[in-house]
Write an enzyme that holds these catalytic residues in place. Sequence first.
Site, short mmCIF file in Angstrom:
data_model
loop_
_atom_site.label_atom_id
_atom_site.label_comp_id
_atom_site.label_asym_id
_atom_site.label_seq_id
_atom_site.Cartn_x
_atom_site.Cartn_y
_atom_site.Cartn_z
N ARG A 195 45.44 30.61 44.85
CA ARG A 195 44.25 31.12 44.14
C ARG A 195 43.48 29.97 43.49
NH1 ARG A 195 45.28 35.84 39.97
NH2 ARG A 195 45.90 34.07 38.68
N LYS A 247 38.95 32.51 39.50
CA LYS A 247 39.31 32.36 38.09
C LYS A 247 38.59 31.14 37.52
CE LYS A 247 43.63 32.91 35.50
NZ LYS A 247 43.18 33.98 34.61
N GLU A 306 38.18 46.22 36.05
CA GLU A 306 39.41 45.73 35.44
C GLU A 306 39.33 45.68 33.93
OE1 GLU A 306 40.56 41.75 36.61
OE2 GLU A 306 38.49 41.20 36.96
#
Length: 342
Positions: free
Chosen positions: A82, A185, A221
């Site tokens: 990621r 992220k 989320e």
Amino acid sequence: MADTNIDWANLSFSYMKTDYNVRCTYKDGQWGPVEVSDSEYVPMHIAASCLHYGQESFEGLKAFRGEDGKIRIFRLEENAKRFIRSAEGISMQPMPVEKFREMVLKVVELNKRFVPPYGSGASLYIRPLEIGISARVGVKPADEYMVIMLVTPVGPYFKAGFKPTKVCMSREYDRVAPKGTGSIKVGGNYAASLVAGEKAHELGYSVMLYLDPKEKKYLDECGAANFFAIKDNTYITPASESILPSITNMSLCQIAEDLGLKVDRRPIRLEELETFEEASACGTAAVCSPICQIDDIDTGKSYTFGKADEAGPITTKLYNQLRGIQNGDLEDTHGWCDILPE
Ligand code: PLP
Ligand code: COI
């Protein structure tokens, strides 16, 4: 041995100085050696691209001390992958998985005395970050990058720990754009979430639950955590291009299947909240944080799930299974933990 001066059982999720951090610089087209530092500061150019144009990404993973004394690092490789996707998403140089692994193992080894003891409920949080460090005034990617990894021992992210918490939702706030950077992220997403997060706290909630930024019809989320719910023996979690693919959520989906639940990842309409038996936030920091109530602060409507003082039975099973694997109490049948070499 773990350091004895720290009150491990009462740690919160906050920064504590540890002994060392590790750093690696990308320069002249290659990653240099991993360097060890005991400084908490980074000297950098005043025009560095991370300072002006947000060329910054980060990760979050945890190390746990088992009853056998071994230190297990949970899902290192998925975090490394990621970290690559995040770098690519904001035109930074991606760090190869093997270099990421070398840095994680080194920073944990160097700070072993800060890995909380077995049974304390705490863990060592590992925070890798990447920044663009070349001087830029025009909006253009850097050509030099630095990866830093720091660690800090942590307790629960939400004050309540594994006790149910209340969250709120509103159509007034988005953390990301529909086809923006929500699935990677990067620091900018978190800057964009601060006002909503502070609003939620001001009103007495743990966190803001975001709706999809395009139509405001679907659940996205929960602040810095994914959302899942339980209904009819099924683990249900949102599919959306504007949420971060949580590695904890991915692990819980597998655990749910192992426990005989069905797993359903799909867009979830807001109205469906009425039908859920259990609800929870999940993430590296949040682990599983059960949700007992969601308040829509625009309409005044509330949705409640199970008991206000106790997590639901399936969420409890999922949590225990996940924590058991992380601690080494349960067999790591999927090969999720890297054990720190002795
Ligand atoms: N969603 C957001 C926005 C996050 O910041 C995080 C934390 O990393 C998560 C979800 C949970 O992801 P993970 O389980 O990989 O930590
Ligand atoms: C994590 O769960 O690792 C996070 O990054 C959450 C947060 C503290 C930003």
